[in-house]
Design a protein around this motif. Structure first.
Motif, short mmCIF file in Angstrom:
data_model
loop_
_atom_site.label_atom_id
_atom_site.label_comp_id
_atom_site.label_asym_id
_atom_site.label_seq_id
_atom_site.Cartn_x
_atom_site.Cartn_y
_atom_site.Cartn_z
N TYR A 102 37.74 -8.55 -1.45
CA TYR A 102 37.34 -8.08 -2.77
C TYR A 102 35.87 -8.39 -3.02
N LEU A 103 35.26 -7.59 -3.87
CA LEU A 103 33.91 -7.84 -4.38
C LEU A 103 33.99 -7.92 -5.89
N SER A 104 33.28 -8.84 -6.49
CA SER A 104 33.22 -8.89 -7.95
C SER A 104 31.77 -9.01 -8.39
N VAL A 105 31.44 -8.36 -9.50
CA VAL A 105 30.12 -8.45 -10.10
C VAL A 105 30.20 -9.46 -11.24
N ASN A 106 29.36 -10.48 -11.17
CA ASN A 106 29.45 -11.60 -12.10
C ASN A 106 28.14 -11.79 -12.86
N THR A 107 28.25 -12.35 -14.05
CA THR A 107 27.08 -12.73 -14.82
C THR A 107 27.44 -13.94 -15.69
N LYS A 108 26.53 -14.34 -16.54
CA LYS A 108 26.77 -15.47 -17.43
C LYS A 108 26.22 -15.13 -18.81
N TYR A 109 26.78 -15.78 -19.83
CA TYR A 109 26.29 -15.60 -21.19
C TYR A 109 26.38 -16.92 -21.94
N VAL A 110 25.68 -16.98 -23.05
CA VAL A 110 25.63 -18.20 -23.86
C VAL A 110 26.73 -18.15 -24.91
N LYS A 111 27.49 -19.22 -25.00
CA LYS A 111 28.51 -19.37 -26.02
C LYS A 111 28.16 -20.57 -26.88
#
Length: 253
Positions: free
Chosen positions: A50-59
């Motif tokens: 599998y391939l996944s596209v990931n990112t991050k955000y501020v909570k």
């Protein structure tokens, strides 16, 4: 038996390496590449790749800020197969990078995670960071704002509590007037892009500069801010600067 035991704890296990055709993409572009799978010391059954596209955000919670990782998309690349000791397999792949993928203007905040599912063994993985550039339409908006005398100060992905799509965050672009007609009239403007295939919906916050006691009172009551929601299409790319200027002028006073 000893080799199987080592593989179960990740020693001498199957290895993977995702090789992208390039490292820089526009949001909405097709990503292509290949996955190299190399067998370890024992035969292993691979359930899937599998391939996944990931990112991050501020909570934000309890007056604290912290980063949250999120999977934006996940793609199954291959069905189950058996990899022999020392065997090499090359598996091509392609997928479309979502138009909503955050831009990597100020931060390496998007990566592709490649993984194998292997029974009774440590699943190997590979991470590749990519650069995500604005689409032609979003780039036209950014250039228009710059031409109006605004400087990009900050880009940040933040959690949202209302739905703007399937993602739990939006990416905010904060600009301050550095020159031109808006210097001294505005504190800042903020833009959020909600792109689709042939258009971009834009959320704009216009923060007017406090002037005099009435202005300070309005600022204290958060009445110095205006919120505008509008859409630009590919056919509007040549007139987007005039559109933004008209909207800002209507919300200065």
């Amino acid at each position: 038996m000893f080799n199987k035991m080592l593989s179960s704890i990740g020693i001498g296990n199957t290895k993977i390496d995702a090789q992208l055709d390039k490292q820089s993409y526009m949001a909405g572009e097709t990503v292509r590449g290949k996955i190299l799978v190399t067998g370890g010391k024992v035969e292993q059954e691979v359930d899937q790749i599998y391939l996944s596209v990931n990112t991050k955000y501020v909570k934000e919670s309890d007056d604290k800020r912290f980063n949250v990782n999120v999977i934006m998309d996940k793609f199954k690349i291959a069905e189950s197969f058996t990899i022999q000791p020392g065997e090499s397999k090359e598996i091509p792949f392609s997928f479309i990078l979502s138009p909503q993928t955050p831009l990597t203007i100020r931060d390496k905040n998007v990566w592709i995670d490649t993984g194998l599912d292997i029974k009774k063994a440590v699943d190997p993985g590979d991470i590749d960071y990519i650069q995500v550039n604005p689409s032609q339409l979003v780039n036209a908006v950014l250039k228009a704002v710059d031409s109006l005398g605004f400087k990009l100060i900050e880009v940040e992905s933040k959690e949202v509590h209302r739905s703007f799509g399937k993602l739990p965050f939006v990416q905010e672009f904060e600009f301050k007037p550095r020159s031109g007609q808006y210097k001294g009239l505005l504190d800042e403007i903020e833009l959020i892009f909600l792109p689709s295939e042939d258009q971009v919906e834009i959320l704009m916050q216009i923060d007017r500069k406090a002037r005099g006691l009435s202005g300070l009172f309005a600022e204290a009551m958060d009445q110095d801010e205006s919120y505008v929601r509008f859409t630009v299409t590919n056919s509007d790319s040549s007139t987007v600067q005039e559109t933004i200027q008209e909207i800002v002028n209507q919300n200065i006073h």
